[in-house]
Design a protein around this motif. Sequence first.
Motif, PDB file in Angstrom:
ATOM      1  N   LEU A  10       0.831  -1.196   0.000  1.00 49.85           N
ATOM      2  CA  LEU A  10       0.000   0.000   0.000  1.00 49.85           C
ATOM      3  C   LEU A  10       0.866   1.246   0.000  1.00 49.85           C
ATOM      4  N   PRO A  11       0.481   2.285  -0.755  1.00 48.52           N
ATOM      5  CA  PRO A  11       1.303   3.494  -0.844  1.00 48.52           C
ATOM      6  C   PRO A  11       1.166   4.366   0.393  1.00 48.52           C
ATOM      7  N   ARG A  12       2.196   5.126   0.680  1.00 48.44           N
ATOM      8  CA  ARG A  12       2.175   6.058   1.805  1.00 48.44           C
ATOM      9  C   ARG A  12       1.823   7.451   1.269  1.00 48.44           C
ATOM     10  N   ASP A  13       0.545   7.654   0.962  1.00 43.83           N
ATOM     11  CA  ASP A  13       0.098   8.933   0.433  1.00 43.83           C
ATOM     12  C   ASP A  13      -1.056   9.464   1.282  1.00 43.83           C
ATOM     13  N   GLU A  14      -1.814  10.409   0.754  1.00 45.45           N
ATOM     14  CA  GLU A  14      -2.865  11.068   1.527  1.00 45.45           C
ATOM     15  C   GLU A  14      -4.204  10.339   1.452  1.00 45.45           C
ATOM     16  N   ASN A  15      -4.317   9.341   0.579  1.00 49.19           N
ATOM     17  CA  ASN A  15      -5.582   8.619   0.419  1.00 49.19           C
ATOM     18  C   ASN A  15      -5.776   7.595   1.526  1.00 49.19           C
ATOM     19  N   TRP A  16      -7.035   7.174   1.678  1.00 53.45           N
ATOM     20  CA  TRP A  16      -7.339   6.042   2.551  1.00 53.45           C
ATOM     21  C   TRP A  16      -7.714   4.855   1.671  1.00 53.45           C
ATOM     22  N   TYR A  17      -7.180   3.696   2.019  1.00 51.24           N
ATOM     23  CA  TYR A  17      -7.394   2.471   1.261  1.00 51.24           C
ATOM     24  C   TYR A  17      -8.182   1.489   2.131  1.00 51.24           C
ATOM     25  N   TRP A  18      -9.154   0.819   1.503  1.00 53.89           N
ATOM     26  CA  TRP A  18     -10.120   0.013   2.247  1.00 53.89           C
ATOM     27  C   TRP A  18     -10.356  -1.342   1.576  1.00 53.89           C
ATOM     28  N   SER A  19     -10.920  -2.252   2.367  1.00 55.64           N
ATOM     29  CA  SER A  19     -11.505  -3.468   1.809  1.00 55.64           C
ATOM     30  C   SER A  19     -12.887  -3.152   1.251  1.00 55.64           C
ATOM     31  N   ASP A  20     -13.289  -3.915   0.262  1.00 53.47           N
ATOM     32  CA  ASP A  20     -14.638  -3.816  -0.294  1.00 53.47           C
ATOM     33  C   ASP A  20     -15.609  -4.469   0.697  1.00 53.47           C
TER      34      ASP A  20
END
Length: 266
Positions: free
Chosen positions: A110-120
């Motif tokens: 997973l990238p270290r950016d400003e977005n949030w990443y989630w499971s579906d």
Amino acid sequence: MINYICAQPDMPLFIWQLKTLLVSLIKLKVERERIYFLVLLEPGCTPSLQMRKLEKYAQIFYYQERQERIYPASSKPYLFGRFWEQYPENKDKHFLFIESDMLVYREPALPRDENWYWSDATRYLETGMYEYMLGYRPSCGPSFGFHAYGKGADAAFWYKIEKESVDLFIKMNLEATPCNRWICEMRSWMWNSREKFTNIISPELVFNDGIGPRKPSATLYHHLSKKVFSKRDYTTEAPFNINNNVNPNFCLFDYLETIRTAGSLF
């Protein structure tokens, strides 16, 4: 490197789950410094001996309960709020939020950016139906939830989710809504995240849920089924000696085997 965090009460049900989760993280050589357990203590109680033993494998932070809870699952955002309040620098640190009843098959990329990443979470969590109860606009598109990765939250964000999840739980019970009311904290988290962050459902957070064969692309296992194995049958004693008669091709087989391994390791 990913920091893993989860929050739960100091109770036997969650301790054996944490031991099982730790087996998967130890297998991946995840260092203690990257594992954060936030633990809720009842008023006046000290940490249990079994929980203290896990301090060898994870950083554990203990917080006293402040009040009797109408909605027990609201303790999760409460614990996050306490932790972010104590360590405000967490706002700039990425965390992968997981649950105790899980395995990590491999570390997600997973990238270290400003977005949030989630499971579906579309299979488990509706959108556009109950937002009105908290004054949010009905949302559309797929649901996200259960497992999240990101940064940028603060203590106020978590405390808002705590309060709103309780309010939503009460309103859903008063209206007798035909849905899973236990996941009100997840609904509130999703709605607040929509307001604050850019949210992306990531293929790196695909998970097996305890039903059917393994998904080859899954990085996580989250035990959400009680058809064959009900975790709530083991609230006082750990199922470390459970017989595993499950088809080895099914994802539940891995979880039961890891439970048995945890019994040998801890």
